[in-house]
Design a protein around this motif. Structure first.
Motif, PDB file in Angstrom:
ATOM      1  N   ASP A   1       0.837  -1.198   0.000  1.00  0.00           N
ATOM      2  CA  ASP A   1       0.000   0.000   0.000  1.00  0.00           C
ATOM      3  C   ASP A   1       0.878   1.258   0.000  1.00  0.00           C
ATOM      4  OD1 ASP A   1      -2.095   1.755   0.156  1.00  0.00           O
ATOM      5  OD2 ASP A   1      -2.708   1.233   2.190  1.00  0.00           O
ATOM      6  N   PRO A   2       1.692   1.446  -1.050  1.00  0.00           N
ATOM      7  CA  PRO A   2       2.572   2.622  -1.086  1.00  0.00           C
ATOM      8  C   PRO A   2       1.822   3.932  -1.280  1.00  0.00           C
ATOM      9  CG  PRO A   2       2.666   1.451  -3.178  1.00  0.00           C
ATOM     10  CD  PRO A   2       1.854   0.591  -2.244  1.00  0.00           C
ATOM     11  N   TRP A   3       0.548   3.847  -1.697  1.00  0.00           N
ATOM     12  CA  TRP A   3      -0.244   5.051  -1.920  1.00  0.00           C
ATOM     13  C   TRP A   3      -1.233   5.277  -0.766  1.00  0.00           C
ATOM     14  CZ3 TRP A   3      -1.289   2.320  -7.105  1.00  0.00           C
ATOM     15  CH2 TRP A   3      -0.178   2.466  -7.945  1.00  0.00           C
ATOM     16  N   GLU A   4      -0.867   4.852   0.428  1.00  0.00           N
ATOM     17  CA  GLU A   4      -1.798   4.899   1.556  1.00  0.00           C
ATOM     18  C   GLU A   4      -2.293   6.314   1.838  1.00  0.00           C
ATOM     19  OE1 GLU A   4      -2.061   3.815   6.331  1.00  0.00           O
ATOM     20  OE2 GLU A   4      -0.436   2.986   5.104  1.00  0.00           O
TER      21      GLU A   4
ATOM     22  N   ASP B   1     -10.893   2.432  10.542  1.00  0.00           N
ATOM     23  CA  ASP B   1     -11.829   1.954   9.528  1.00  0.00           C
ATOM     24  C   ASP B   1     -11.125   1.660   8.210  1.00  0.00           C
ATOM     25  OD1 ASP B   1     -14.751   1.621   8.666  1.00  0.00           O
ATOM     26  OD2 ASP B   1     -14.015   3.076   7.206  1.00  0.00           O
ATOM     27  N   TYR B   2     -10.143   2.472   7.867  1.00  0.00           N
ATOM     28  CA  TYR B   2      -9.429   2.279   6.603  1.00  0.00           C
ATOM     29  C   TYR B   2      -8.713   0.926   6.573  1.00  0.00           C
ATOM     30  CZ  TYR B   2      -5.810   2.690   3.030  1.00  0.00           C
ATOM     31  OH  TYR B   2      -4.975   2.451   1.962  1.00  0.00           O
ATOM     32  N   LEU B   3      -8.002   0.590   7.652  1.00  0.00           N
ATOM     33  CA  LEU B   3      -7.261  -0.673   7.688  1.00  0.00           C
ATOM     34  C   LEU B   3      -8.206  -1.873   7.674  1.00  0.00           C
ATOM     35  CD1 LEU B   3      -4.368   0.066  10.218  1.00  0.00           C
ATOM     36  CD2 LEU B   3      -4.313   0.108   7.714  1.00  0.00           C
TER      37      LEU B   3
ATOM     38  N   ASP C   1      -7.864  -4.352   4.567  1.00  0.00           N
ATOM     39  CA  ASP C   1      -7.388  -5.712   4.823  1.00  0.00           C
ATOM     40  C   ASP C   1      -8.459  -6.751   4.530  1.00  0.00           C
ATOM     41  OD1 ASP C   1      -5.139  -4.406   5.607  1.00  0.00           O
ATOM     42  OD2 ASP C   1      -5.276  -4.924   7.736  1.00  0.00           O
ATOM     43  N   SER C   2      -9.714  -6.447   4.889  1.00  0.00           N
ATOM     44  CA  SER C   2     -10.778  -7.414   4.640  1.00  0.00           C
ATOM     45  C   SER C   2     -11.013  -7.583   3.145  1.00  0.00           C
ATOM     46  CB  SER C   2     -12.064  -6.994   5.354  1.00  0.00           C
ATOM     47  OG  SER C   2     -12.494  -5.721   4.916  1.00  0.00           O
ATOM     48  N   TRP C   3     -10.956  -6.467   2.405  1.00  0.00           N
ATOM     49  CA  TRP C   3     -11.150  -6.580   0.951  1.00  0.00           C
ATOM     50  C   TRP C   3     -10.018  -7.374   0.307  1.00  0.00           C
ATOM     51  CZ3 TRP C   3      -8.752  -5.540  -3.650  1.00  0.00           C
ATOM     52  CH2 TRP C   3      -9.561  -5.633  -4.797  1.00  0.00           C
ATOM     53  N   MET C   4      -8.772  -7.115   0.711  1.00  0.00           N
ATOM     54  CA  MET C   4      -7.625  -7.809   0.121  1.00  0.00           C
ATOM     55  C   MET C   4      -7.654  -9.295   0.437  1.00  0.00           C
ATOM     56  SD  MET C   4      -5.674  -5.767  -1.712  1.00  0.00           S
ATOM     57  CE  MET C   4      -4.005  -6.417  -1.692  1.00  0.00           C
ATOM     58  N   GLN C   5      -8.049  -9.658   1.660  1.00  0.00           N
ATOM     59  CA  GLN C   5      -8.143 -11.070   2.014  1.00  0.00           C
ATOM     60  C   GLN C   5      -9.230 -11.765   1.194  1.00  0.00           C
ATOM     61  OE1 GLN C   5      -8.605 -10.678   6.305  1.00  0.00           O
ATOM     62  NE2 GLN C   5      -6.584 -11.580   6.593  1.00  0.00           N
ATOM     63  N   ARG C   6     -10.363 -11.106   1.084  1.00  0.00           N
ATOM     64  CA  ARG C   6     -11.463 -11.698   0.330  1.00  0.00           C
ATOM     65  C   ARG C   6     -11.110 -11.821  -1.149  1.00  0.00           C
ATOM     66  NH1 ARG C   6     -15.952  -9.901  -2.416  1.00  0.00           N
ATOM     67  NH2 ARG C   6     -17.770 -11.273  -2.357  1.00  0.00           N
ATOM     68  N   ARG C   7     -10.446 -10.823  -1.703  1.00  0.00           N
ATOM     69  CA  ARG C   7     -10.075 -10.864  -3.117  1.00  0.00           C
ATOM     70  C   ARG C   7      -9.063 -11.977  -3.372  1.00  0.00           C
ATOM     71  NH1 ARG C   7     -12.037 -10.473  -7.974  1.00  0.00           N
ATOM     72  NH2 ARG C   7     -10.738  -9.367  -9.470  1.00  0.00           N
TER      73      ARG C   7
END
Length: 247
Positions: free
Chosen positions: A6-9, A181-183, A187-193
């Motif tokens: 996440d270099p564009w955090e 909320d951001y993390l 993280d949940s989206w990346m795990q699910r994807r």
């Protein structure tokens, strides 16, 4: 799951806050009103309609991934539901147990070897990776709504956003009280994807909480159901296809 890139955090957090403002001010209230006004059978039919529209995209990408069985099922579902299902409003394919799975070009790129990719959150479109942004652009011409007139495309697009947001109301409580909320969102989206692409064959996904594999995660395009875990089937890049760098 492997470490998230996440270099564009800093940018992503600003977009995340913007998306939250739009969601609180417009999308969530409209979704709640939609539930109050539109009867459940009609809402179900609308959800079926949009799910049916995704089948041509699934057919192409399943073939590109070397999954002819999924491509055949998607073809049969689209043909049956588009005719006997009144354009997809009904789902007779499920009644005769034709499996429903969804594949997109982002998943195809992941199957071909592009496993690692930078996380990015887009205004209105929500979370993606650079790989999935490329996939979204490639899949766009395959959407049947591209053949509709501009006014119809706009109306269908708005209705689809409302339909997706309505399905996500049940998971809003997951975000309440989160320290960051951001993390949680990222993280949940990346795990699910990752699970959508690699199933339970990716060792990095061992121990992922069940709710991340089955529950939708907020914002448009995130309501696709997680695929059924594959049984002991290793996913390998095709010969002659080099693995892209983790852009």
């Amino acid at each position: 799951m492997s470490q998230i890139r996440d270099p564009w955090e800093k940018y992503n957090r600003k977009v995340h806050e913007f998306n939250n403002v739009i969601d609180r001010a417009i999308l969530r209230p409209v979704a709640k009103a939609y539930i109050r006004v539109v009867p459940r059978p009609i809402r179900t039919g609308i959800s079926n309609f949009f799910r049916n529209l995704s089948q041509p995209i699934t057919v192409i990408n399943a073939l590109l991934q070397g999954k002819p069985d999924i491509a055949a099922n998607a073809t049969m579902r689209f043909a049956l539901n588009s005719t006997f299902g009144l354009g997809g409003l009904l789902d007779p394919a499920s009644k005769i147990n034709i499996p429903s799975e969804q594949e997109d070009f982002g998943q195809t790129l992941g199957t071909w070897g592009w496993k690692q990719s930078r996380y990015v959150e887009l205004p209105m479109f929500g979370p993606r990776t650079l790989r999935d942004v490329v996939g979204m652009v490639v899949d766009r011409p395959l959407n049947p709504t591209r053949h509709f007139d501009p006014e119809s495309q706009t109306g269908i697009g708005v209705l689809q956003v409302v339909d997706i947001r309505t399905q996500l109301l049940s998971v809003d409580s997951m975000r309440e009280g989160a320290a960051d909320d951001y993390l949680l969102y990222r993280d949940s989206w990346m795990q699910r994807r990752s699970f959508q692409i690699f199933g339970d064959d990716d060792d990095d996904d061992k121990g992922v909480p069940a709710y991340l594999l089955t529950a939708p995660v907020p914002m448009a395009e995130m309501a696709k159901p997680a695929p059924t875990p594959k049984k002991n089937k290793k996913i390998k890049p095709r010969r002659g296809v080099s693995r892209p760098p983790a852009y």
